[in-house]
Write a protein that holds these residues in place. Structure first.
Motif, mmCIF file in Angstrom:
data_model
loop_
_atom_site.group_PDB
_atom_site.id
_atom_site.type_symbol
_atom_site.label_atom_id
_atom_site.label_comp_id
_atom_site.label_asym_id
_atom_site.label_seq_id
_atom_site.Cartn_x
_atom_site.Cartn_y
_atom_site.Cartn_z
ATOM 1 N N GLY A 81 81.930 2.448 86.812
ATOM 2 C CA GLY A 81 82.958 2.971 85.840
ATOM 3 C C GLY A 81 82.859 4.537 86.200
ATOM 4 O O GLY A 81 82.993 5.005 87.128
ATOM 5 N N GLY A 82 82.850 5.371 84.713
ATOM 6 C CA GLY A 82 82.967 6.723 84.840
ATOM 7 C C GLY A 82 81.958 7.439 85.753
ATOM 8 O O GLY A 82 82.384 8.760 86.144
ATOM 9 N N GLY A 83 80.852 7.040 85.738
ATOM 10 C CA GLY A 83 79.853 7.674 86.485
ATOM 11 C C GLY A 83 79.162 8.825 85.953
ATOM 12 O O GLY A 83 78.507 9.792 86.705
ATOM 13 N N THR A 84 79.026 9.031 84.637
ATOM 14 C CA THR A 84 78.272 10.272 84.090
ATOM 15 C C THR A 84 77.062 10.072 84.272
ATOM 16 O O THR A 84 76.271 11.305 84.489
ATOM 17 C CB THR A 84 78.705 10.372 82.418
ATOM 18 N N ASN A 85 76.249 8.882 84.387
ATOM 19 C CA ASN A 85 74.923 8.973 84.712
ATOM 20 C C ASN A 85 74.678 9.271 86.284
ATOM 21 O O ASN A 85 73.752 9.875 86.412
ATOM 22 C CB ASN A 85 74.401 7.755 84.420
ATOM 23 N N LEU A 86 75.461 8.810 86.994
ATOM 24 C CA LEU A 86 75.590 9.414 88.388
ATOM 25 C C LEU A 86 75.702 10.915 88.458
ATOM 26 O O LEU A 86 74.739 11.439 89.268
ATOM 27 C CB LEU A 86 76.638 8.789 89.381
ATOM 28 N N ALA A 132 73.618 2.580 87.440
ATOM 29 C CA ALA A 132 74.115 3.312 86.312
ATOM 30 C C ALA A 132 75.456 2.965 86.219
ATOM 31 O O ALA A 132 76.467 3.357 86.321
ATOM 32 C CB ALA A 132 74.334 4.732 87.119
ATOM 33 N N GLY A 133 75.384 1.949 85.188
ATOM 34 C CA GLY A 133 76.884 1.385 84.517
ATOM 35 C C GLY A 133 77.385 0.426 85.444
ATOM 36 O O GLY A 133 78.472 0.142 85.812
ATOM 37 N N ILE A 190 69.692 1.671 83.349
ATOM 38 C CA ILE A 190 69.957 2.531 82.135
ATOM 39 C C ILE A 190 70.768 1.581 81.231
ATOM 40 O O ILE A 190 71.554 1.115 81.527
ATOM 41 C CB ILE A 190 70.399 3.815 82.567
ATOM 42 N N PRO A 193 72.073 1.242 77.156
ATOM 43 C CA PRO A 193 72.396 1.990 76.107
ATOM 44 C C PRO A 193 71.888 1.468 74.540
ATOM 45 O O PRO A 193 72.637 1.625 73.531
ATOM 46 C CB PRO A 193 73.949 2.220 76.099
ATOM 47 N N GLY A 222 78.058 -1.845 77.465
ATOM 48 C CA GLY A 222 78.877 -0.905 76.967
ATOM 49 C C GLY A 222 79.258 -0.923 75.599
ATOM 50 O O GLY A 222 78.334 -1.201 74.797
ATOM 51 N N GLN A 239 77.930 5.862 70.771
ATOM 52 C CA GLN A 239 78.170 5.984 72.388
ATOM 53 C C GLN A 239 77.817 7.080 72.892
ATOM 54 O O GLN A 239 77.302 7.359 73.718
ATOM 55 C CB GLN A 239 79.229 5.193 72.619
ATOM 56 N N LEU A 286 74.776 8.259 75.086
ATOM 57 C CA LEU A 286 74.946 8.632 76.388
ATOM 58 C C LEU A 286 74.437 9.997 76.814
ATOM 59 O O LEU A 286 73.777 10.083 78.058
ATOM 60 C CB LEU A 286 76.599 8.968 76.593
ATOM 61 N N GLU A 323 70.768 9.123 77.717
ATOM 62 C CA GLU A 323 70.867 8.495 79.029
ATOM 63 C C GLU A 323 70.839 9.543 80.147
ATOM 64 O O GLU A 323 70.179 9.493 81.079
ATOM 65 C CB GLU A 323 72.123 7.539 79.504
HETATM 66 C C1 GRF Z 1 77.305 3.890 79.679
HETATM 67 O O1 GRF Z 1 77.649 3.143 78.340
HETATM 68 C C2 GRF Z 1 76.005 3.263 79.905
HETATM 69 O O2 GRF Z 1 75.227 3.170 78.687
HETATM 70 C C3 GRF Z 1 75.783 2.075 80.809
HETATM 71 O O3 GRF Z 1 76.893 2.122 81.493
HETATM 72 C C4 GRF Z 1 77.986 2.688 80.703
HETATM 73 C C5 GRF Z 1 78.736 3.880 81.739
HETATM 74 O O4 GRF Z 1 77.991 4.884 81.947
HETATM 75 N N1 GRF Z 1 74.748 2.147 81.484
HETATM 76 P P1 GRF Z 1 78.495 5.831 83.136
HETATM 77 O O5 GRF Z 1 79.350 6.980 82.399
HETATM 78 O O6 GRF Z 1 79.448 5.300 84.192
HETATM 79 O O7 GRF Z 1 77.453 6.394 83.845
#
Ligand code: GRF
Length: 208
Positions: A9-14, A86-87, A107, A109, A122, A171, A175, A178
């Motif tokens: 998905g969005g990859g904010t953890n990446l 990561a997601g 990871i 949540p 999610g 969330q 996040l 995380e």
């Molecule tokens: C987030 O909700 C996280 O808790 C889970 O995956 C989701 C996507 O996170 N691990 P990211 O923004 O794609 O990293």
């Protein structure tokens, strides 16, 4: 340390990992990003930092076993030391887990074992935490083993849940945690400071 990050998905953890590595906080290199979703914004984030990306999804590999075999071959070919989920929304196959025992981290949540296991991902995690009226929630980084969200816990961090919170505000709060604890776990791993004794993790002292 050669790292592969798996996303959907969005990859904010990446992004958090990319930032901490570029700041020099973590002595590691993200060699590869694998996505199970060709539209994942995380792919854009990787490309902006010249990180090679590979899409392994149900359109180019319709069979799940073939997809996981492709993931395993890609990880081995790139001599990956640590796999970070990561997601990533696919279940990692036992073959991959076997090949990378205690070298795959995820990871999640919530404070495992609460709101964890098959089907907990999610928004559902936060919906159920709000519905249950928990006063504390948080995030967990753990090693991946054959039991979904059942591997040895490396780091957990908690936050308070207010009555005014809803699944969206929760969330967002989680996040942020995380983005803090996932880089911390990768740093500890890169320094060889994580020891697994049965299903428990011992963090060894660092040099400093
Ligand atoms: C987030 O909700 C996280 O808790 C889970 O995956 C989701 C996507 O996170 N691990 P990211 O923004 O794609 O990293």
């Amino acid at each position: 340390l050669k790292v592969a990050v798996l996303i959907s998905g969005g990859g904010t953890n990446l992004q958090a990992l990319i930032d901490e590595i570029e700041k020099g906080y973590i002595n590691a290199e993200i060699k590869l990003v694998i996505s199970s979703n060709k539209n994942a914004y995380g792919l854009i984030r990787a490309e902006k930092h010249n990180i090679p990306t590979i899409i392994v999804d149900r359109y180019n590999y319709s069979n799940k076993d073939k997809r996981q075999k492709m993931v395993l071959d890609t990880l081995e070919k790139n001599q990956i030391d640590l796999v970070v989920l990561a997601g990533y929304l696919e279940i990692i196959s036992n073959e991959v887990i076997e090949g990378f025992r205690n070298r795959i981290i995820n990871i999640h949540p919530s404070l495992i074992p609460s709101f964890s296991g098959r089907g907990y991902y999610g928004e559902r995690v936060h919906q159920e935490a709000i519905a249950r009226g928990v006063k504390v929630s948080g995030a967990t980084v753990h090693f991946v083993n054959e039991e979904t969200d059942g591997g040895p816990i490396i780091i957990q961090e908690a936050i308070s849940v207010e009555y005014e919170d809803n699944e969206k505000t929760l969330q967002m709060k989680v996040l942020k945690l995380e983005h803090k604890i996932l880089p911390q776990a990768v740093k500890l791993f890169s320094e060889g400071r994580i020891e697994v004794v049965k299903n428990r993790v011992r963090i060894m002292e660092g040099e400093e």
